[in-house]
Every structure is written in structure tokens, then in C-alpha cells.
Design a protein around this motif. Structure first.
Motif, PDB file in Angstrom:
ATOM      1  N   LYS A   1       0.800  -1.229   0.000  1.00  0.00           N
ATOM      2  CA  LYS A   1       0.000   0.000   0.000  1.00  0.00           C
ATOM      3  C   LYS A   1       0.837   1.285   0.000  1.00  0.00           C
ATOM      4  N   PRO A   2       1.860   1.401   0.869  1.00  0.00           N
ATOM      5  CA  PRO A   2       2.647   2.644   0.842  1.00  0.00           C
ATOM      6  C   PRO A   2       3.280   2.897  -0.530  1.00  0.00           C
TER       7      PRO A   2
ATOM      8  N   GLU B   1       1.963   2.033  -3.397  1.00  0.00           N
ATOM      9  CA  GLU B   1       0.890   2.561  -4.257  1.00  0.00           C
ATOM     10  C   GLU B   1       0.677   4.050  -4.020  1.00  0.00           C
ATOM     11  N   VAL B   2       0.658   4.427  -2.741  1.00  0.00           N
ATOM     12  CA  VAL B   2       0.441   5.836  -2.417  1.00  0.00           C
ATOM     13  C   VAL B   2       1.560   6.684  -3.011  1.00  0.00           C
ATOM     14  N   ALA B   3       2.803   6.253  -2.794  1.00  0.00           N
ATOM     15  CA  ALA B   3       3.939   7.024  -3.282  1.00  0.00           C
ATOM     16  C   ALA B   3       3.887   7.159  -4.804  1.00  0.00           C
ATOM     17  N   ARG B   4       3.494   6.083  -5.478  1.00  0.00           N
ATOM     18  CA  ARG B   4       3.450   6.147  -6.936  1.00  0.00           C
ATOM     19  C   ARG B   4       2.326   7.056  -7.401  1.00  0.00           C
ATOM     20  N   SER B   5       1.223   7.102  -6.635  1.00  0.00           N
ATOM     21  CA  SER B   5       0.157   8.032  -7.002  1.00  0.00           C
ATOM     22  C   SER B   5       0.605   9.471  -6.738  1.00  0.00           C
ATOM     23  N   LEU B   6       1.652   9.637  -5.937  1.00  0.00           N
ATOM     24  CA  LEU B   6       2.196  10.970  -5.673  1.00  0.00           C
ATOM     25  C   LEU B   6       3.406  11.230  -6.570  1.00  0.00           C
TER      26      LEU B   6
ATOM     27  N   LYS C   1       9.144   3.878  -9.096  1.00  0.00           N
ATOM     28  CA  LYS C   1       9.260   2.721  -8.201  1.00  0.00           C
ATOM     29  C   LYS C   1      10.505   2.818  -7.313  1.00  0.00           C
TER      30      LYS C   1
ATOM     31  N   ALA D   1      10.161   5.613  -4.763  1.00  0.00           N
ATOM     32  CA  ALA D   1       9.239   5.189  -3.705  1.00  0.00           C
ATOM     33  C   ALA D   1       9.909   4.181  -2.778  1.00  0.00           C
TER      34      ALA D   1
ATOM     35  N   ILE E   1       1.166   4.676 -13.524  1.00  0.00           N
ATOM     36  CA  ILE E   1       0.360   5.501 -12.613  1.00  0.00           C
ATOM     37  C   ILE E   1       0.952   6.891 -12.409  1.00  0.00           C
TER      38      ILE E   1
ATOM     39  N   PHE F   1      -7.138   7.491  -0.592  1.00  0.00           N
ATOM     40  CA  PHE F   1      -7.539   6.118  -0.307  1.00  0.00           C
ATOM     41  C   PHE F   1      -8.506   6.056   0.866  1.00  0.00           C
TER      42      PHE F   1
ATOM     43  N   ARG G   1      -3.786   6.302   4.818  1.00  0.00           N
ATOM     44  CA  ARG G   1      -2.505   5.828   4.293  1.00  0.00           C
ATOM     45  C   ARG G   1      -1.430   6.916   4.296  1.00  0.00           C
TER      46      ARG G   1
ATOM     47  N   PHE H   1       2.194   8.504   5.387  1.00  0.00           N
ATOM     48  CA  PHE H   1       3.499   7.880   5.612  1.00  0.00           C
ATOM     49  C   PHE H   1       3.871   8.037   7.092  1.00  0.00           C
TER      50      PHE H   1
ATOM     51  N   TYR I   1       5.325  15.613  -0.096  1.00  0.00           N
ATOM     52  CA  TYR I   1       5.942  14.464  -0.806  1.00  0.00           C
ATOM     53  C   TYR I   1       5.618  14.501  -2.299  1.00  0.00           C
TER      54      TYR I   1
END
Lengths: 222, 361
Positions: free
Chosen positions: A116-117, A119-124, A128, A131, B75, B84, B88, B90, B101
Motif C-alpha cells: 500500500k505505501p 501505491e500511495v507514493a506512486r500516485s504521488l 518505483k 518510492a 500511474i 484512499f 494511508r 506515511f 511528498y
């Protein structure tokens, strides 16, 4: 002479752990998130040094690293010298020997972090790799501390593999545990006591530090 | 106006996710359905988080996924913001660094919001130095929304972002989400199972059931569609109308709202006179009578209406959906027994009485 072997041991453990972090991190990450069938096979190979007698592992490594072995042969053609009975050879051997002690804590830590973290980082907008270094690794910090200390401490204490691959060359391959063995053989109990106590205290201190740090680290993944 | 076109198929054991839908990239589009209907899966497919789903996805003119041409935009290149279901955040970063971030990774030329703007609007300035675990659930949500916004996304995907917030905090965030659309032109895809949130926020709705999209369209149309009575729980159906606050009657705890020259009463609202308010008239709360209401009736809200269409039956079989025209579309769920007793026919004039509620405000 004894302090030379202590220094050599520290060097060996330090270099080995550095190599292991570079090799073990991607391996542990792959193991933590792959759905490949090869996973169980790779996990078994990584865990082998835990169950295999060090002399068996050392024997195979000696053959592989020797001037006619699959690793030592090309190495000799490339550099002109063999790998067996050298410091470099010891580092390679120790890397295999201590692999599970670095990979397993890292894999466990990555699995606890989960996907999950990432995924969040990649959406930000993080790639890879970005992240991984800025989110997954800091969240897996405890795993890194464990891996570092366990890998280092385990390399400090190795005996069988070193004896097989490195032999007993002062200043080159004669590490602490072999020096102790020599002292005992020659009935020099005082020197054996000093070195053994040193190793005992260092190991104890390091493990105490791991458990303390792991308890106090700010990141609690669960 | 550009649209988002999505066709996806994904097989799970015992569940097939198979959608084909298009909706305008304007305002807030709600994805609505019960849990397990595939709302989050749709959102993840659009975000690019489910690469295993086969299909086609176009964001306006940009093709984000096209299996026929082996196209899959990653993505981070889709420039979508995601909020989400769980915040979620960090855990190793404080609030400020969580917020920045994504902003740091957004080229300055693409940034359309400043840090101060977002942190003030979401009320985050007071706890920028705190760690996520020191925040309440609601505060964590706001940070997560702010963090996604600061990447200045071209589409914001929100997966039940207000689910743990209290009504007061929801009220605070609603206007902000509306402003995302109005001032910044960021379209929002908003996954929810809360009808209140849809009525307050969305113009367009994508209705999902068991992995399929059963209806899409403007919310006024979709929720007044009688044919959906067979597919969805009848308590979600009902006309949605835009009203204006006309006056308050605090002694009765009521507020009078006007629409199309008529007045309705709803439980008291704190909004000022003249403010617009969307209300829903749930189909199951509408009752029909042949005669005009008398002073002896207790219903305050009565509208004269013409029957436009009758049927089909609801899912449970005993009720039918009656579509009415009262100047605006109106939907009533009545029992089949009443239908027969009143001998209702299309074109007939009836009186619809109901309790109206302003949802979620």
C-alpha cells in the motif's frame, strides 16, 4: 598478531555486510512481493546456509572459487590470481554464508510494510525506485538494523567456511575464530580467553543495541 | 467537454468485474453502490493500480490503457491524485513532509495550488509538525486529501474519503471539494455508498451493482429512473431537486425552501436565506392521493403531479415505481395493491405528499 586478526575479522564482516545489503535488498524485496513459483525455490536456497554444515558449504565454495572452479576460473583469467585463500575469496564465501541473516529480516520487514505505501507514493508521482528509497526503506528501518547487525555478527563468528576457503594466512585470511582455535591447540589459554571474551562482549553488545534500537525506532508499521 | 471512457474486465473467483462506462470530466462524478459492487476496483483500474485488468481507458484524448495496442500508461504519468479509503499517511514523515511528498515531485510548471492555500483550506496549519499517529482519523483524512491535491492532479480519485468524519467536518469539506471543480477545474471521481454525499457533491453518478455499471447519468435523471427499481434498493431512488432557502420557522424547527414557484418544508437548516440547497425526495416516502389534501392532513409537502409512467415492480415485488411530473420529475414507490385500488393510469392527475430531507447538510 592477535589484534591483526581482530582487525581483519572486522574488515571482513564490514565488507561482507556492505555487499549483502546491496545484493540482499533487491532479493528480499523481490521475495516479499513476487507471485512467481520460483519464490519457494529461491527462499530454500537462501536458507540453506542455516542448516548446512559450514564445512560442506566451505567445500563447495572452495571448489567454485578455486583456479579451475566456475567462479575462480574466470576470475583468474581476468585478474591473474585465484580467489581461494584470498581476502576477496573470503568476502564472497561469507556473503553466501551470511545471506539468510540479511535477507530474511529484510524480507519480513518489507512484507510488514506491504504494497500500500508503494501505491500511495506512486500516485504521488514517485517512480518505483524513488518510492522504494523514500517510503518503503524508511518504513522497513527495523528490518535493516536487524539485517545489518545479524549479518555482521554472524560473519564475525564464522569458522568452518573460512578454514575451508581461506585457510590460515596471518593478516590475509586468519580471522578471530581461527586464531582462537590455534591458541587452544597450542594450549595458550590466556590468549584464547582474551579473544573469546572480546568476541562474546562485542556480539552481546551488538544484539543488545539491535533490540534497543528496534524498540525505540519511531516507525511502527503495524 | 472531454469524457473518460472505461471498459474493463477482471475475473475473480466467483465474481466478474465487467464495466463499460463513460462520464464527463467535469464536476464531481459519484461512483455509487453497496460494498462489494466493484466501486473500488473501478477506481483502481482508472488509477492504473490494477494492471491485470484487461480493457481500454481513455482520459479525454489521452489513451491510458489499450490492450489491443499494448498501451499502459504508468500511474505516476497519469497525473491522478488518489485519496484512499484509509488515509494511508506515511508514518515516518510528519504532516508537512507528507503534504510536500507529491508536491516536490510535481514540476513547478504543473503546480496549480500552493502549500499555504491547501493547508489553510483543509485546516492543517495547526499540526504540520505532528506525526500521523498523533492525529485523529478525521485529521488524517484531511492530510491525505491535501497531499493528493498538492500534486495538482488532472483527475482526483477519492475512495470514500469522508467515511470516518463526523457530520460537522463533512460539512466543512463539502464546499472545498465543490471548489476543486469550480475554481481549479479538477474533476473528481468520488466513490461512496453514502447517498448524502452524492446529493451534496455530485452532478453525475455511476451506479454499480455486482461488478457491473447499471446506470450512468446526471443524478437528477438516474435517481428518478423508475426502471432501476428492479435493480437497486428502492430507498436510494428518488427525485433530487435544486431549491433555494426561502425562510426559517425556528418555532417549529423547519426551513421553507422554494423551487419552481412552490414551497416545501424540510427540517431546519442553518443556511442563510437565498442559499441554494439540494434535497432529495426519497421515492419510498412519497404517497399518492386522488383528492387534494385538506387541512386535516398532517403532510406539509403536497404537490400536484401527472402520472407519466407506471412500473416496473421493485426488487421485492410488492411495490411499483410510479413516475410523476410535478414540474420536475418525481418518483413514488407505492404498493401494487394501492395501484389497483386507486386505479391509477398514465396521464392521471394525483397529489403527491412526502417528507423532504436535505441530505447530509
Amino acid at each position: 598478531m592477535d589484534w591483526a586478526s581482530l582487525w581483519l575479522t572486522m574488515q571482513l564482516a564490514g565488507v561482507t555486510v556492505a555487499v549483502l545489503l546491496v545484493v540482499g535488498t533487491p532479493l528480499a524485496w523481490w521475495l516479499s512481493c513476487t507471485k512467481s513459483r520460483a519464490r519457494t525455490l529461491v527462499e530454500a536456497v537462501v536458507a540453506l546456509p542455516i542448516v548446512l554444515p559450514p564445512t560442506v558449504l566451505g567445500f563447495y565454495l572452495l571448489v567454485a572459487l578455486g583456479p579451475h572452479g566456475p567462479i575462480g576460473g574466470p576470475w583468474k583469467a581476468l585478474t591473474g590470481s585465484a580467489l581461494s585463500f584470498t581476502f576477496t575469496g573470503l568476502v564472497i564465501a561469507s556473503t553466501f554464508y551470511s545471506l539468510p541473516f540479511v535477507v530474511q529480516p529484510l524480507q519480513g520487514a518489507f512484507e510488514a510494510v506491504g504494497t500500500k505505501p508503494m501505491e500511495v507514493a506512486r500516485s504521488l508521482r514517485a517512480s518505483k525506485l524513488d518510492a522504494f528509497f523514500t517510503v518503503v526503506s524508511p518504513m522497513a528501518l527495523r528490518g535493516y538494523v536487524s539485517a545489518l547487525v545479524l549479518g555482521f555478527a554472524h560473519t564475525l563468528g564464522e569458522f568452518g567456511v573460512v578454514l575451508m576457503v581461506g585457510g590460515n594466512i596471518p593478516g590475509v585470511t586468519r580471522v578471530l575464530s581461527i586464531t582462537i582455535y590455534d591458541h587452544v591447540e597450542s594450549l595458550e589459554y590466556t590468549q584464547a580467553h582474551v579473544l573469546s571474551a572480546t568476541l562474546l562482549i562485542v556480539s552481546f553488545l551488538m544484539l543488545t543495541i539491535v533490540y534497543t534500537v528496534n524498540r525505540r525506532l519511531p516507525v511502527n508499521v503495524s | 467537454m472531454s469524457h473518460l471512457n472505461a471498459r474493463f474486465r477482471l475475473d475473480y473467483p466467483g465474481f466478474r468485474f465487467d464495466v463499460d462506462c463513460a462520464f464527463p470530466l467535469e464536476g464531481t462524478v459519484a461512483v455509487f453502490g453497496v460494498s462489494g459492487s466493484g466501486k473500488t476496483t473501478l477506481l483502481r483500474c482508472i488509477a492504473g493500480l490494477s494492471p491485470v485488468a484487461s480493457g481500454f481507458l481513455a482520459f479525454g484524448r489521452e489513451i491510458w490503457q489499450d490492450d489491443a495496442h499494448r498501451t499502459f500508461v504508468s500511474i505516476e504519468q497519469r497525473r491522478v491524485g488518489i485519496v484512499f479509503q484509509e488515509a494511508r499517511l506515511f508514518p515516518h514523515l510528519n504532516v508537512e513532509h507528507n503534504l510536500t511528498y507529491g508536491m516536490k515531485r510535481t514540476p513547478p510548471s504543473q503546480r496549480r495550488m500552493t502549500f499555504d492555500q491547501v493547508s489553510e483550506l483543509l485546516g492543517l496549519t495547526a499540526f504540520l509538525q505532528r506525526r500521523p499517529h498523533q492525529l485523529s482519523g478525521g485529521e488524517q483524512r484531511r492530510v491525505a486529501i491535501g497531499r493528493a491535491l498538492l500534486t495538482s492532479p488532472q483527475l482526483l480519485l477519492m475512495d470514500e474519503p469522508l467515511v470516518s468524519l463526523d457530520q460537522e467536518r463533512k460539512k466543512d469539506i463539502f464546499p472545498f471539494i465543490r471548489r476543486l471543480n469550480q475554481e481549479l477545474g479538477i474533476p473528481v471521481l468520488y466513490v461512496t455508498h453514502d447517498l448524502n454525499e452524492i446529493v451534496q457533491l455530485a452532478r453525475h453518478v455511476v451506479l454499480m451493482k455486482r461488478g457491473n455499471v447499471v446506470a450512468t447519468g446526471p443524478i437528477q435523471e438516474v435517481f428518478a429512473r423508475q426502471d432501476l427499481s428492479m435493480l437497486v434498493e428502492s430507498n436510494i431512488l428518488g427525485a433530487v431537486i435544486e431549491t433555494r432557502i426561502a425562510g426559517h420557522e425556528p418555532q417549529f424547527g423547519l426551513t421553507r425552501v422554494d423551487f419552481l414557484g412552490r414551497s416545501l418544508f424540510i427540517p431546519q437548516e442553518s443556511l442563510p436565506i437565498g442559499a441554494t440547497l439540494r434535497i432529495q425526495i426519497p421515492a419510498c416516502d412519497v404517497s399518492l392521493t386522488m383528492d387534494p389534501p385538506t387541512a386535516s392532513g398532517s403532510m406539509l409537502n403536497v404537490l400536484e403531479a401527472t402520472i407519466v409512467d407506471i412500473g416496473p415492480s421493485s426488487r421485492n415485488g410488492y411495490a411499483v415505481a410510479v413516475k410523476l411530473d410535478a414540474g420536475c420529475p418525481l418518483l413514488a414507490m407505492i404498493t401494487r395493491k394501492s395501484l389497483q385500488r386507486l386505479k391509477l393510469t398514465i396521464g392521471q392527475t394525483v397529489h403527491a405528499s412526502f417528507k423532504a430531507v436535505a441530505l447530509g447538510v
